[in-house]
Design an enzyme around this catalytic site. Structure first.
Site, PDB file in Angstrom:
ATOM      1  N   ASP A 146      -2.923  10.815  -0.593  1.00  0.00           N
ATOM      2  CA  ASP A 146      -3.104  10.121  -1.874  1.00  0.00           C
ATOM      3  C   ASP A 146      -3.312  11.113  -3.028  1.00  0.00           C
ATOM      4  O   ASP A 146      -3.315  12.336  -2.834  1.00  0.00           O
ATOM      5  CB  ASP A 146      -4.293   9.151  -1.734  1.00  0.00           C
ATOM      6  CG  ASP A 146      -4.020   7.825  -2.405  1.00  0.00           C
ATOM      7  OD1 ASP A 146      -3.302   7.803  -3.413  1.00  0.00           O
ATOM      8  OD2 ASP A 146      -4.547   6.801  -1.922  1.00  0.00           O
ATOM      9  N   TRP A 190       2.340   7.124  -6.155  1.00  0.00           N
ATOM     10  CA  TRP A 190       2.630   5.880  -6.906  1.00  0.00           C
ATOM     11  C   TRP A 190       3.810   5.971  -7.877  1.00  0.00           C
ATOM     12  O   TRP A 190       3.890   5.178  -8.827  1.00  0.00           O
ATOM     13  CB  TRP A 190       1.386   5.396  -7.658  1.00  0.00           C
ATOM     14  CG  TRP A 190       0.098   5.585  -6.928  1.00  0.00           C
ATOM     15  CD1 TRP A 190      -0.252   4.974  -5.759  1.00  0.00           C
ATOM     16  CD2 TRP A 190      -1.005   6.421  -7.289  1.00  0.00           C
ATOM     17  NE1 TRP A 190      -1.498   5.376  -5.368  1.00  0.00           N
ATOM     18  CE2 TRP A 190      -1.987   6.266  -6.296  1.00  0.00           C
ATOM     19  CE3 TRP A 190      -1.252   7.284  -8.365  1.00  0.00           C
ATOM     20  CZ2 TRP A 190      -3.200   6.944  -6.331  1.00  0.00           C
ATOM     21  CZ3 TRP A 190      -2.463   7.955  -8.404  1.00  0.00           C
ATOM     22  CH2 TRP A 190      -3.418   7.792  -7.403  1.00  0.00           C
ATOM     23  N   ASP A 211      -0.201  -0.031  -6.305  1.00  0.00           N
ATOM     24  CA  ASP A 211      -0.505  -0.833  -5.117  1.00  0.00           C
ATOM     25  C   ASP A 211       0.092  -2.236  -5.203  1.00  0.00           C
ATOM     26  O   ASP A 211      -0.083  -2.941  -6.201  1.00  0.00           O
ATOM     27  CB  ASP A 211      -2.024  -0.934  -4.935  1.00  0.00           C
ATOM     28  CG  ASP A 211      -2.611   0.410  -4.519  1.00  0.00           C
ATOM     29  OD1 ASP A 211      -1.864   1.406  -4.476  1.00  0.00           O
ATOM     30  OD2 ASP A 211      -3.818   0.452  -4.231  1.00  0.00           O
TER      31      ASP A 211
HETATM   32  C1  GLA Z   1      -4.632   4.073  -3.314  1.00  0.00           C
HETATM   33  C2  GLA Z   1      -3.373   3.831  -2.465  1.00  0.00           C
HETATM   34  C3  GLA Z   1      -3.607   2.664  -1.528  1.00  0.00           C
HETATM   35  C4  GLA Z   1      -4.808   2.967  -0.635  1.00  0.00           C
HETATM   36  C5  GLA Z   1      -6.021   3.253  -1.511  1.00  0.00           C
HETATM   37  C6  GLA Z   1      -7.197   3.727  -0.678  1.00  0.00           C
HETATM   38  O1  GLA Z   1      -4.871   3.021  -4.189  1.00  0.00           O
HETATM   39  O2  GLA Z   1      -2.276   3.587  -3.286  1.00  0.00           O
HETATM   40  O3  GLA Z   1      -2.464   2.414  -0.739  1.00  0.00           O
HETATM   41  O4  GLA Z   1      -4.519   4.051   0.192  1.00  0.00           O
HETATM   42  O5  GLA Z   1      -5.750   4.254  -2.474  1.00  0.00           O
HETATM   43  O6  GLA Z   1      -8.337   3.906  -1.464  1.00  0.00           O
END
Ligand code: GLA
Length: 437
Positions: A146, A190, A211
């Protein structure tokens, strides 16, 4: 001078996918985060693993579990090591990963290229090599990485690419040192900085969006984004459209907040756009519909096609007269190639049912002047053959997933009173006179 030239050369190299022996095909599995956020432990995840076996999902190809955020303690040990959370893993993480391995499921870890993970657990910036050793020791073979809590620019002196490269380099070095298979790296930034351009140099998949949420507008905007980035997916490198929200999202509705038709469209788009298929819902009491959708073998086999890695692509964008799409009305007409035939996805992005129509030759993959047999990948039936075009009516936010196969030259156009060519605007008689329909 020499060193700056070398740096330029390294960054300017063509984006060749990371063919290091892992990740040729797409990852399939289950991820803890969207279903449970941080509220999970050994018992709860083993229930998911058992459900994956019981419902035939492991046999269908879902053979990994990603422990997303929150599986360690919030502090490292004095020697900098990640510490497993004893409340979550009373028997130790190695015990857990061994247990799921015995069920045919591999274990995947999660971390972050900054100081902390997005939920505030230790990130791996500066600890790349050490953490890799720890995850390997615990039995993980895949890493979701991440992009939260990144250090200041004067500390990293790197961009997102550079911070991800630190982990990619650590993985390569670890594999060389231990003569073992490199860890599979999934980048989770992202879509901020065009990972569809560079992600494939470092990892096997990269998120293209924020997300996902279990409702239609979220799905539509991700599909819209994918309609511009589909070209980047191929073997060893894939756009990741985020988890599958088909099923119990913990929000009261057995197919999440999606209708049955929306859930089918979701799975169709993710499978055919060659996204990893990672389940993000609680499987413990999965409904028949959830399993039917997640287990659709016709779509999974195209997602996992060993010979053709590319995704479907739109042949018309949007529903506006100028075919321009937007995040509520992404492209509706898509096609592509597969080992099993030519794939079409037709998507009704409207809130009401709609009549859909396309000429076969709008798709690059079709041979003009040929009939095509039509197989429906949701009803799993052969639906006769298509001559020139296909019309169908789709429910609100519904999708058709069709597989077409060449059924030989079409009957004589004169007998059928058909135009001499489907795309008549450029057809001409041998004497050079344009044919007009
Ligand atoms: C980000 C990611 C999610 C998840 C969260 C965990 O938002 O995009 O898919 O892994 O972190 O905190």
């Amino acid at each position: 001078m020499l060193s700056s030239l070398l740096t330029v050369a390294a960054y300017a190299g063509s984006a060749i996918a990371l063919n290091n022996g892992v990740g040729k095909l797409l990852k399939m599995g289950f991820d803890t985060f969207n279903a449970f956020v941080c509220d999970y432990d050994e018992v709860k995840v083993l229930v998911q693993a058992e459900a994956m076996v019981k419902y035939g999902l492991v046999a269908a190809g879902y053979n990994s579990i990603i422990l997303d955020d929150c599986f360690t303690l919030k502090n490292r040990s004095v020697d900098g090591k990640l510490v497993e959370d004893p409340a979550k893993w009373p028997n130790g993480l190695k015990h857990f990963t061994t247990a799921i391995n015995k069920m045919g499921i591999s274990a995947s870890a999660y971390s972050d290229a900054g100081y902390n993970t997005c939920a505030g657990y230790p990130g791996s910036y500066g600890y790349e090599a050490q953490d890799l050793e720890t995850w390997t020791e615990w039995g993980f073979d895949y890493l979701k990485y991440d992009n939260c809590f990144i250090p200041f620019d004067n500390v990293t002196q790197e961009n997102i690419y550079g911070r991800y490269e630190r982990m990619a380099n650590a993985i390569a070095a670890h594999a060389r040192k231990t003569h073992s298979q490199p860890m599979w790296l999934s980048l989770c930034e992202w879509g901020w900085q065009q990972p569809w351009i560079w992600g494939k140099r470092l990892g096997h998949s990269w998120r293209i969006n924020g997300d996902i949420k279990p409702w239609w507008s979220s799905l539509a905007s991700i599909i819209d984004q994918a309609s511009f980035q589909y070209w980047s997916s191929d073997f060893y490198g894939h756009n990741d459209m985020d988890m599958l929200e088909v099923g119990n999202t913990g929000q009261g509705n057995p197919i999440g907040n999606l209708t049955y038709e929306e859930a089918k469209s979701h799975f169709t788009a993710w499978a055919l756009l060659k996204s990893p298929l990672i389940i993000g819902t609680d499987l413990s009491n999965a409904t028949k519909e959830t399993i039917e959708i997640l287990g659709n073998q016709d779509l999974i086999k195209i997602n996992q096609d060993p010979n053709i890695g590319e995704a479907i692509s739109p042949f018309r964008w949007g529903i506006n007269p100028d075919y321009v799409s937007n995040s509520t009305h992404p492209a509706q007409y898509w096609s592509g190639n597969s080992s099993y035939g030519i794939v079409f996805m037709v998507l009704n992005t409207e809130d009401k049912s709609a009549d859909m129509f396309f000429n076969l030759t709008e798709s690059w993959a079709i041979r003009a002047g040929h009939l095509y047999s039509v197989y429906d990948m949701w009803s799993h039936t052969n639906n006769g053959s298509a001559l020139r075009n296909i019309s169908l009516t789709l429910p609100p936010h519904g999708a058709a997933a069709l597989l077409l196969n060449d059924a030989g030259p079409e009957p004589n156009a004169d007998t059928l009173n058909l135009p001499y060519c489907a795309g008549y605007w450029q057809c001409s008689f041998p004497n050079g006179t344009y044919y007009s329909n």
